[in-house]
Motif scaffolding. Sequence first.
Motif, mmCIF file in Angstrom:
data_model
loop_
_atom_site.group_PDB
_atom_site.id
_atom_site.type_symbol
_atom_site.label_atom_id
_atom_site.label_comp_id
_atom_site.label_asym_id
_atom_site.label_seq_id
_atom_site.Cartn_x
_atom_site.Cartn_y
_atom_site.Cartn_z
ATOM 1 N N MET A 51 0.826 -1.203 0.000
ATOM 2 C CA MET A 51 0.000 0.000 0.000
ATOM 3 C C MET A 51 0.867 1.261 0.000
ATOM 4 S SD MET A 51 -2.792 -1.474 0.095
ATOM 5 C CE MET A 51 -4.234 -1.921 0.977
ATOM 6 N N PRO A 52 0.451 2.268 -0.773
ATOM 7 C CA PRO A 52 1.150 3.552 -0.683
ATOM 8 C C PRO A 52 0.855 4.222 0.658
ATOM 9 C CG PRO A 52 -0.717 3.712 -2.173
ATOM 10 C CD PRO A 52 -0.614 2.282 -1.752
ATOM 11 N N ASP A 54 -0.519 6.977 1.504
ATOM 12 C CA ASP A 54 -1.803 7.667 1.692
ATOM 13 C C ASP A 54 -3.008 6.735 1.649
ATOM 14 O OD1 ASP A 54 -1.435 7.178 -1.002
ATOM 15 O OD2 ASP A 54 -2.431 9.009 -1.647
ATOM 16 N N LEU A 55 -2.786 5.441 1.570
ATOM 17 C CA LEU A 55 -3.877 4.473 1.530
ATOM 18 C C LEU A 55 -3.724 3.500 2.696
ATOM 19 C CD1 LEU A 55 -6.311 3.335 -0.085
ATOM 20 C CD2 LEU A 55 -4.688 1.893 -1.289
ATOM 21 N N THR A 56 -4.769 3.395 3.506
ATOM 22 C CA THR A 56 -4.716 2.489 4.645
ATOM 23 C C THR A 56 -5.390 1.168 4.302
ATOM 24 O OG1 THR A 56 -6.828 3.214 5.584
ATOM 25 C CG2 THR A 56 -4.847 4.447 6.238
ATOM 26 N N PHE A 57 -5.145 0.182 5.111
ATOM 27 C CA PHE A 57 -5.792 -1.115 4.920
ATOM 28 C C PHE A 57 -7.303 -0.968 5.041
ATOM 29 C CE2 PHE A 57 -7.225 -5.317 6.490
ATOM 30 C CZ PHE A 57 -6.898 -6.047 5.361
ATOM 31 N N GLU A 58 -7.758 -0.100 5.949
ATOM 32 C CA GLU A 58 -9.198 0.132 6.120
ATOM 33 C C GLU A 58 -9.820 0.703 4.850
ATOM 34 O OE1 GLU A 58 -6.905 1.198 8.497
ATOM 35 O OE2 GLU A 58 -7.344 -0.500 9.812
ATOM 36 N N ASP A 59 -9.078 1.583 4.150
ATOM 37 C CA ASP A 59 -9.560 2.114 2.870
ATOM 38 C C ASP A 59 -9.762 0.986 1.872
ATOM 39 O OD1 ASP A 59 -9.373 4.749 3.825
ATOM 40 O OD2 ASP A 59 -7.318 4.956 3.099
ATOM 41 N N PHE A 60 -8.846 0.055 1.877
ATOM 42 C CA PHE A 60 -8.920 -1.090 0.972
ATOM 43 C C PHE A 60 -10.119 -1.973 1.324
ATOM 44 C CE2 PHE A 60 -7.372 -4.841 -1.285
ATOM 45 C CZ PHE A 60 -6.758 -4.266 -2.386
ATOM 46 N N ILE A 61 -10.318 -2.222 2.619
ATOM 47 C CA ILE A 61 -11.430 -3.057 3.090
ATOM 48 C C ILE A 61 -12.781 -2.450 2.690
ATOM 49 C CG2 ILE A 61 -12.627 -3.852 5.187
ATOM 50 C CD1 ILE A 61 -10.253 -5.502 4.722
ATOM 51 N N LYS A 62 -12.884 -1.133 2.760
ATOM 52 C CA LYS A 62 -14.141 -0.458 2.424
ATOM 53 C C LYS A 62 -14.556 -0.699 0.975
ATOM 54 C CE LYS A 62 -13.501 3.301 5.705
ATOM 55 N NZ LYS A 62 -13.150 4.726 5.840
ATOM 56 N N LYS A 63 -13.630 -1.052 0.132
ATOM 57 C CA LYS A 63 -13.902 -1.266 -1.298
ATOM 58 C C LYS A 63 -14.157 -2.729 -1.641
ATOM 59 C CE LYS A 63 -13.109 3.055 -2.160
ATOM 60 N NZ LYS A 63 -14.140 3.977 -2.552
ATOM 61 N N GLU A 64 -14.308 -3.588 -0.647
ATOM 62 C CA GLU A 64 -14.493 -5.019 -0.900
ATOM 63 C C GLU A 64 -15.663 -5.290 -1.849
ATOM 64 O OE1 GLU A 64 -14.830 -9.258 1.497
ATOM 65 O OE2 GLU A 64 -14.871 -7.399 2.634
ATOM 66 N N GLY A 65 -16.730 -4.533 -1.713
ATOM 67 C CA GLY A 65 -17.887 -4.704 -2.592
ATOM 68 C C GLY A 65 -17.555 -4.478 -4.055
ATOM 69 N N ASN A 66 -16.645 -3.550 -4.323
ATOM 70 C CA ASN A 66 -16.229 -3.311 -5.699
ATOM 71 C C ASN A 66 -15.526 -4.531 -6.284
ATOM 72 O OD1 ASN A 66 -16.074 -0.519 -4.181
ATOM 73 N ND2 ASN A 66 -16.501 -0.088 -6.316
ATOM 74 N N PHE A 67 -14.726 -5.200 -5.457
ATOM 75 C CA PHE A 67 -14.034 -6.401 -5.926
ATOM 76 C C PHE A 67 -15.019 -7.553 -6.135
ATOM 77 C CE2 PHE A 67 -10.643 -3.942 -3.972
ATOM 78 C CZ PHE A 67 -9.694 -3.987 -4.982
ATOM 79 N N ARG A 68 -16.017 -7.646 -5.269
ATOM 80 C CA ARG A 68 -17.049 -8.676 -5.442
ATOM 81 C C ARG A 68 -17.790 -8.470 -6.755
ATOM 82 N NH1 ARG A 68 -18.934 -11.341 -0.367
ATOM 83 N NH2 ARG A 68 -17.524 -10.615 1.230
ATOM 84 N N ALA A 69 -18.134 -7.230 -7.046
ATOM 85 C CA ALA A 69 -18.852 -6.925 -8.288
ATOM 86 C C ALA A 69 -17.972 -7.179 -9.515
ATOM 87 C CB ALA A 69 -19.329 -5.473 -8.275
ATOM 88 N N ALA A 70 -16.713 -6.813 -9.431
ATOM 89 C CA ALA A 70 -15.810 -6.971 -10.574
ATOM 90 C C ALA A 70 -15.526 -8.428 -10.893
ATOM 91 C CB ALA A 70 -14.496 -6.244 -10.302
ATOM 92 N N THR A 71 -15.470 -9.265 -9.864
ATOM 93 C CA THR A 71 -15.165 -10.671 -10.109
ATOM 94 C C THR A 71 -16.407 -11.471 -10.476
ATOM 95 O OG1 THR A 71 -15.338 -11.183 -7.750
ATOM 96 C CG2 THR A 71 -13.157 -10.674 -8.596
ATOM 97 N N GLU A 72 -17.573 -10.884 -10.287
ATOM 98 C CA GLU A 72 -18.859 -11.488 -10.667
ATOM 99 C C GLU A 72 -19.159 -12.805 -9.969
ATOM 100 O OE1 GLU A 72 -18.915 -11.751 -14.909
ATOM 101 O OE2 GLU A 72 -18.895 -9.596 -15.153
ATOM 102 N N ILE A 73 -18.470 -13.073 -8.883
ATOM 103 C CA ILE A 73 -18.783 -14.319 -8.162
ATOM 104 C C ILE A 73 -19.263 -14.043 -6.758
ATOM 105 C CG2 ILE A 73 -17.226 -15.816 -9.464
ATOM 106 C CD1 ILE A 73 -15.175 -15.471 -7.252
ATOM 107 N N GLY A 74 -19.068 -12.796 -6.301
ATOM 108 C CA GLY A 74 -19.578 -12.423 -4.994
ATOM 109 C C GLY A 74 -18.884 -13.082 -3.825
ATOM 110 N N ARG A 75 -17.710 -13.645 -4.061
ATOM 111 C CA ARG A 75 -17.005 -14.311 -2.964
ATOM 112 C C ARG A 75 -15.631 -13.721 -2.716
ATOM 113 N NH1 ARG A 75 -18.135 -19.806 -5.542
ATOM 114 N NH2 ARG A 75 -15.949 -19.541 -6.014
ATOM 115 N N ALA A 76 -15.421 -12.481 -3.122
ATOM 116 C CA ALA A 76 -14.129 -11.848 -2.906
ATOM 117 C C ALA A 76 -13.957 -11.545 -1.427
ATOM 118 C CB ALA A 76 -14.025 -10.562 -3.718
#
Length: 78
Positions: A51-52, A54-76
């Motif tokens: 992580m750079p 200016d980006l925290t792990f919590e910032d990354f966690i908040k975007k988990e839904g985006n990864f679920r949508a992008a992978t189209e399997i809902g299990r990210a």
Amino acid sequence: MSILRNFIAKRLGTELPLAVAETVAILWPKSKPIKIRHSKIKNGYEFVYTMPRDLTFEDFIKKEGNFRAATEIGRAHV
């Protein structure tokens, strides 16, 4: 170009890593996490990012839904 990348990724079976990489690039266009590696594991893939400042792990966690949508399997899982 994106259509060609997606076609090639699908033929190689790497569409999920491509979806994750594209999601990271869209969510953090200026100071994005840097991928160290990705590995195929028993139940999917494992990604390791650094992580750079200016980006925290919590910032990354908040975007988990985006990864679920992008992978189209809902299990990210982050």
